[in-house]
Design a protein around this motif. Sequence first.
Motif, PDB file in Angstrom:
ATOM      1  N   ALA A 320      19.067 -53.156 -33.175  1.00 54.34           N
ATOM      2  CA  ALA A 320      17.667 -53.592 -33.316  1.00 54.34           C
ATOM      3  C   ALA A 320      17.353 -54.088 -34.724  1.00 54.34           C
ATOM      4  CB  ALA A 320      16.729 -52.439 -32.957  1.00 54.34           C
ATOM      5  N   GLY A 321      18.224 -53.773 -35.696  1.00 54.74           N
ATOM      6  CA  GLY A 321      18.013 -54.264 -37.050  1.00 54.74           C
ATOM      7  C   GLY A 321      17.971 -53.203 -38.140  1.00 54.74           C
ATOM      8  N   ILE A 322      18.184 -51.939 -37.786  1.00 53.08           N
ATOM      9  CA  ILE A 322      18.209 -50.877 -38.788  1.00 53.08           C
ATOM     10  C   ILE A 322      19.540 -50.921 -39.547  1.00 53.08           C
ATOM     11  CG2 ILE A 322      18.137 -48.393 -39.190  1.00 53.08           C
ATOM     12  CD1 ILE A 322      15.455 -49.507 -38.306  1.00 53.08           C
ATOM     13  N   GLU A 323      19.454 -50.869 -40.888  1.00 48.91           N
ATOM     14  CA  GLU A 323      20.665 -50.913 -41.715  1.00 48.91           C
ATOM     15  C   GLU A 323      20.849 -49.669 -42.573  1.00 48.91           C
ATOM     16  OE1 GLU A 323      21.785 -54.801 -43.504  1.00 48.91           O
ATOM     17  OE2 GLU A 323      19.790 -55.434 -42.840  1.00 48.91           O
ATOM     18  N   ALA A 324      19.882 -48.770 -42.533  1.00 44.36           N
ATOM     19  CA  ALA A 324      19.989 -47.538 -43.319  1.00 44.36           C
ATOM     20  C   ALA A 324      19.359 -46.395 -42.536  1.00 44.36           C
ATOM     21  CB  ALA A 324      19.292 -47.694 -44.670  1.00 44.36           C
ATOM     22  N   PHE A 325      20.030 -45.250 -42.524  1.00 48.55           N
ATOM     23  CA  PHE A 325      19.514 -44.056 -41.863  1.00 48.55           C
ATOM     24  C   PHE A 325      19.414 -42.921 -42.877  1.00 48.55           C
ATOM     25  CE2 PHE A 325      21.619 -46.471 -38.532  1.00 48.55           C
ATOM     26  CZ  PHE A 325      20.683 -46.450 -37.507  1.00 48.55           C
ATOM     27  N   ILE A 326      18.283 -42.210 -42.844  1.00 49.43           N
ATOM     28  CA  ILE A 326      18.104 -41.000 -43.647  1.00 49.43           C
ATOM     29  C   ILE A 326      17.949 -39.847 -42.661  1.00 49.43           C
ATOM     30  CG2 ILE A 326      16.746 -39.811 -45.388  1.00 49.43           C
ATOM     31  CD1 ILE A 326      15.782 -42.578 -46.338  1.00 49.43           C
ATOM     32  N   LEU A 327      18.961 -39.003 -42.585  1.00 49.13           N
ATOM     33  CA  LEU A 327      19.035 -37.959 -41.572  1.00 49.13           C
ATOM     34  C   LEU A 327      18.827 -36.583 -42.190  1.00 49.13           C
ATOM     35  CD1 LEU A 327      22.266 -39.267 -39.796  1.00 49.13           C
ATOM     36  CD2 LEU A 327      19.887 -39.857 -39.260  1.00 49.13           C
ATOM     37  N   SER A 328      18.412 -35.648 -41.364  1.00 43.53           N
ATOM     38  CA  SER A 328      18.278 -34.262 -41.805  1.00 43.53           C
ATOM     39  C   SER A 328      18.324 -33.369 -40.583  1.00 43.53           C
ATOM     40  CB  SER A 328      16.961 -34.052 -42.568  1.00 43.53           C
ATOM     41  OG  SER A 328      15.851 -34.409 -41.768  1.00 43.53           O
ATOM     42  N   GLY A 329      18.426 -32.069 -40.818  1.00 44.70           N
ATOM     43  CA  GLY A 329      18.443 -31.115 -39.719  1.00 44.70           C
ATOM     44  C   GLY A 329      18.256 -29.712 -40.260  1.00 44.70           C
ATOM     45  N   TYR A 330      17.985 -28.774 -39.375  1.00 48.30           N
ATOM     46  CA  TYR A 330      17.668 -27.400 -39.798  1.00 48.30           C
ATOM     47  C   TYR A 330      18.716 -26.408 -39.301  1.00 48.30           C
ATOM     48  CZ  TYR A 330      13.057 -29.337 -40.783  1.00 48.30           C
ATOM     49  OH  TYR A 330      12.016 -30.080 -41.289  1.00 48.30           O
ATOM     50  N   PRO A 331      19.217 -25.537 -40.203  1.00 46.05           N
ATOM     51  CA  PRO A 331      19.130 -25.636 -41.657  1.00 46.05           C
ATOM     52  C   PRO A 331      19.951 -26.830 -42.160  1.00 46.05           C
ATOM     53  CG  PRO A 331      19.815 -23.418 -40.968  1.00 46.05           C
ATOM     54  CD  PRO A 331      19.921 -24.311 -39.786  1.00 46.05           C
ATOM     55  N   HIS A 332      19.584 -27.362 -43.311  1.00 40.63           N
ATOM     56  CA  HIS A 332      20.152 -28.631 -43.757  1.00 40.63           C
ATOM     57  C   HIS A 332      21.641 -28.556 -44.053  1.00 40.63           C
ATOM     58  CE1 HIS A 332      16.338 -30.696 -43.783  1.00 40.63           C
ATOM     59  NE2 HIS A 332      15.794 -29.698 -44.438  1.00 40.63           N
ATOM     60  N   LEU A 333      22.114 -27.448 -44.577  1.00 41.78           N
ATOM     61  CA  LEU A 333      23.544 -27.335 -44.866  1.00 41.78           C
ATOM     62  C   LEU A 333      24.369 -27.336 -43.584  1.00 41.78           C
ATOM     63  CD1 LEU A 333      23.867 -24.798 -47.833  1.00 41.78           C
ATOM     64  CD2 LEU A 333      24.951 -27.048 -47.663  1.00 41.78           C
ATOM     65  N   ARG A 334      23.948 -26.559 -42.604  1.00 43.04           N
ATOM     66  CA  ARG A 334      24.698 -26.465 -41.358  1.00 43.04           C
ATOM     67  C   ARG A 334      24.714 -27.803 -40.622  1.00 43.04           C
ATOM     68  NH1 ARG A 334      22.047 -22.650 -37.316  1.00 43.04           N
ATOM     69  NH2 ARG A 334      22.741 -21.048 -38.771  1.00 43.04           N
ATOM     70  N   GLU A 335      23.558 -28.434 -40.530  1.00 39.82           N
ATOM     71  CA  GLU A 335      23.487 -29.682 -39.771  1.00 39.82           C
ATOM     72  C   GLU A 335      24.179 -30.829 -40.510  1.00 39.82           C
ATOM     73  OE1 GLU A 335      22.456 -29.740 -36.561  1.00 39.82           O
ATOM     74  OE2 GLU A 335      22.361 -27.577 -36.955  1.00 39.82           O
ATOM     75  N   CYS A 336      24.189 -30.783 -41.838  1.00 37.94           N
ATOM     76  CA  CYS A 336      24.952 -31.751 -42.619  1.00 37.94           C
ATOM     77  C   CYS A 336      26.426 -31.684 -42.221  1.00 37.94           C
ATOM     78  CB  CYS A 336      24.782 -31.460 -44.101  1.00 37.94           C
ATOM     79  SG  CYS A 336      25.742 -32.508 -45.213  1.00 37.94           S
ATOM     80  N   ASP A 337      26.948 -30.471 -42.116  1.00 38.28           N
ATOM     81  CA  ASP A 337      28.345 -30.279 -41.728  1.00 38.28           C
ATOM     82  C   ASP A 337      28.584 -30.752 -40.292  1.00 38.28           C
ATOM     83  OD1 ASP A 337      31.068 -29.035 -42.028  1.00 38.28           O
ATOM     84  OD2 ASP A 337      30.285 -27.785 -40.415  1.00 38.28           O
TER      85      ASP A 337
END
Length: 354
Positions: A320-337
């Motif tokens: 659709a045209g998105i070129e950058a994503f800023i993601l997160s999750g709870y808790p942030h360390l676990r979801e980052c992994d």
Amino acid sequence: MTNPCEISWFSALCDDDYEFLGQPDPMLASSWEHCRNIVLAAEKGGFDNILLPSGYALGLDTTAFAAAIATLTSRIRLLMAVRVGETWPPQLARQIATLDHILGGRLTVNIISSDLPGETMASAPRYGRTVEAMKILKTLLNGEHLSHQGEHWQLDLDPPRMKTLSRKCPPLYFGGLSEDAREAAAEGCDVYLMWPDTMPAVKAIIADMTERAARRGRKLKFGYRTHVIVRETEAEARDYATRLLSKLDAAQGAAIRAKSLDATSAGVARQAELRENAGNDGYVEDNLWTGIGRARSGCGAAIVGDPDQVLAKLEAYREAGIEAFILSGYPHLRECDMFSRYVLPRIDHGRLNV
């Protein structure tokens, strides 16, 4: 062929990390140690950038944190949020240039159209001030003489000796859904950020912003800020989403949302509308769950599913045209992994070129 996209994570500088939404956990409160660990985990996991958010009343000072974490990283970019209402643009330009040197050219900037603490400015002048700030930053950081006679600042300045390594202003990321915000973005930013929305709405926003920028002879990149929950199976991911809300009551969630400085913005209103239009399970469309917004203002939805489903959703946004994503999750360390193991290696990603 679609260009590589930028995949960023999020460091919870503003007291926004939970095991159960709405239940503060001292171990997850914003601290130097905790937020440092999130950034280092994101770098180790292979993310391209990381948003360092800013809130006047909440958590850590973003600029001070950025300066400290810069010396501990070697590859990941920092997306430093700056609140226009709390800055003097020439001084901010020098801070940005200095941080860029510490980072070896890895700084990007998220512009927030904030009020001065304790004051409330009407939307049109506030966003007008933000446009002025972006123009001042670009002029000074591009190494040009500044002759600015605006409504909010009247300045005649030579550029400071300290310049960025590229001799150019770092990319300016900016978001907002109101008419004033859209016009400000079309006028001054490089990357227009949006919060979660249905696919038809995302496409409509991109089309609208592309046209607004084109009227000014400009082009924008587009970014998408969302939470994510990925597990080996869809059932596990959906169960985890339910678990996140298992200790939240409605009054508690409303109090958290009302505490935010952007609680009355057009973007927040749209996130509330998505929740209202979702089914009883909170899903407004396939794999887009609005339950997050019951316990926080701002970005209020998550992509939820197994690795294939999460990847497919991200690829659909890219188409659709998105070129950058800023993601997160709870808790942030676990979801980052979780995301760095299950999804990130399967995406064609890298630094966003602006």
